[in-house]
Design a protein around this motif. Structure first.
Motif, short mmCIF file in Angstrom:
data_model
loop_
_atom_site.label_atom_id
_atom_site.label_comp_id
_atom_site.label_asym_id
_atom_site.label_seq_id
_atom_site.Cartn_x
_atom_site.Cartn_y
_atom_site.Cartn_z
N LEU A 2 0.83 -1.20 0.00
CA LEU A 2 0.00 0.00 0.00
C LEU A 2 0.87 1.25 0.00
O LEU A 2 1.94 1.28 0.61
CB LEU A 2 -0.90 0.01 1.24
N ASP A 4 2.16 5.02 0.92
CA ASP A 4 2.16 5.85 2.13
C ASP A 4 1.02 6.86 1.99
O ASP A 4 1.09 7.79 1.19
CB ASP A 4 3.50 6.57 2.25
N LEU A 5 -0.05 6.65 2.76
CA LEU A 5 -1.27 7.43 2.55
C LEU A 5 -1.06 8.94 2.70
O LEU A 5 -1.55 9.71 1.87
CB LEU A 5 -2.37 6.94 3.50
N PRO A 6 -0.36 9.43 3.76
CA PRO A 6 -0.17 10.88 3.85
C PRO A 6 0.58 11.45 2.64
O PRO A 6 0.19 12.48 2.10
CB PRO A 6 0.64 11.05 5.14
N ASP A 7 1.64 10.78 2.20
CA ASP A 7 2.40 11.26 1.04
C ASP A 7 1.57 11.18 -0.23
O ASP A 7 1.62 12.07 -1.09
CB ASP A 7 3.69 10.47 0.88
N HIS A 8 0.82 10.10 -0.36
CA HIS A 8 -0.01 9.91 -1.55
C HIS A 8 -1.08 11.01 -1.63
O HIS A 8 -1.32 11.60 -2.69
CB HIS A 8 -0.66 8.53 -1.49
N LEU A 9 -1.70 11.31 -0.49
CA LEU A 9 -2.71 12.37 -0.44
C LEU A 9 -2.08 13.72 -0.75
O LEU A 9 -2.66 14.54 -1.49
CB LEU A 9 -3.38 12.39 0.93
#
Length: 273
Positions: A2, A4-9
Motif C-alpha cells: 500500500l 504511504d497514505l499521507p504522502d499519496h494524499l
C-alpha cells in the motif's frame, strides 16, 4: 504494497492544485473533528478555505498588475474635508456596477482634493469584486501610444489598454497633449466605448478639454463617447496639502475665489447618472 497514505494524499492535492487544503490539512481536519462536522460539512469547509486562498492570491497579484502608485482605500478618505462629494455616489461606484455596464467616471477638481485617492480606492474595490484594472498617468498613456504609433505597434498597445475591464487614466489636463496625440487617445476611447469602463481624473472642466487635446473637434468626439454613459464627480474643496501647510503656519489663508465654476462639467450631448 500500500502507498504511504499521507504522502499519496499530499501528491494528489498538489496535482489538483489544492494547495491551501494541502498546507493546512492537519489543522483543518482537527477543526472538523472539534466541530463534529459531517463529511459533507467538512468537505464544504475545505473547499471554502481553498477558494479563500485562491481569491487572496488573485487579489494580491491583481493589485500588482494594476500598477497603483500607492495604497489608498475608501475608509481612509476624509469626506469631512470635501463636503461637496456625495458619499452615496462614491459607494455606488465602489460596487463596480459602472464597470459591468462599460460606463465612464470623471473625477474633476483642482489639484490636491483627493481625486487620485478616490480613483485608486475604487480600483482596489473593483479588483476585490473580480474585475481587472490598470492604472496609468495620462502623460504616460499618451507617450506610450505615440511611441507605439511611430514604431508601427499601435494596434498592440491599443489592445493592451483595451483589455482591462477598468482603465484608470490619472491627471488628464495637467499637461497639454502633443500634436496628433488626441487622435490616438480618441482611438483608445472608441475601442473601449460601451465595452470597457473608463475612470478619468482631471483638474480641467470638460469644457476646457479642447485646449487640453489641442483639437476641439477631436475633444468633442471623445466627450461624446465618454459622457454618453457617465458618472461625474466634481470636487470643489481645498487641497489637502495646502491645508496642512496652512495649519502649520507655512501659508496664509487665501482669499475665497470669486467663482469656482471652472470645474463644473458641461454636459451637452451626454448624460450623468
Amino acid at each position: 504494497m500500500l502507498p504511504d497514505l499521507p504522502d499519496h494524499l499530499d501528491r494528489m492535492l498538489t496535482r489538483l492544485k489544492l494547495t491551501a487544503i494541502r498546507d493546512q490539512l492537519d489543522s483543518l481536519l482537527d477543526e472538523a473533528g472539534r466541530r463534529e462536522l459531517t463529511i459533507r460539512e467538512a468537505l464544504t469547509m475545505l473547499c471554502e478555505r481553498e477558494i479563500a486562498r485562491k481569491d487572496q492570491r488573485r487579489i494580491e497579484m491583481s493589485f500588482g498588475l494594476a500598477r497603483f502608485p500607492f495604497h489608498r482605500d475608501l475608509t481612509g478618505f476624509d469626506y469631512a474635508a470635501q463636503p461637496s462629494i456625495d458619499r452615496g455616489q462614491i459607494r455606488d461606484l465602489a460596487t463596480g456596477r459602472f464597470i459591468a455596464n462599460g460606463e465612464a467616471v470623471l473625477l474633476l477638481g483642482p489639484p490636491g482634493v483627493g481625486k487620485t485617492h478616490l480613483a485608486v480606492a475604487i480600483g482596489r474595490e473593483a479588483i476585490v469584486a473580480g474585475y481587472t484594472v490598470l492604472f496609468v498617468p495620462a502623460t504616460t498613456l499618451v507617450a506610450t501610444l505615440a511611441k507605439a504609433h511611430t514604431e508601427g505597434r499601435l494596434e498592440e498597445k491599443l489592445t493592451h489598454y483595451a483589455k482591462p475591464k477598468l482603465l484608470i487614466v490619472d491627471e488628464l489636463g495637467y499637461l497639454p497633449f502633443e500634436p496628433d496625440a488626441a487622435h490616438l487617445f480618441f482611438q483608445l476611447v472608441s475601442r473601449r466605448y460601451e465595452r470597457g469602463a473608463l475612470l478619468v481624473t482631471s483638474n480641467r472642466a470638460v469644457g476646457e478639454w479642447g485646449t487640453v487635446f489641442g483639437d476641439p473637434v477631436v475633444a468633442t468626439a471623445i466627450l461624446d463617447r465618454m459622457l454618453h454613459h457617465s458618472h461625474v464627480v466634481t470636487i470643489r474643496g481645498e487641497s489637502y496639502r495646502l491645508r496642512e501647510k496652512r495649519r502649520s503656519g507655512l501659508l496664509q489663508k487665501a482669499a475665497p475665489p470669486q467663482d469656482n465654476t471652472n470645474v463644473q462639467p458641461k454636459m451637452e450631448g451626454g448624460s450623468s447618472s
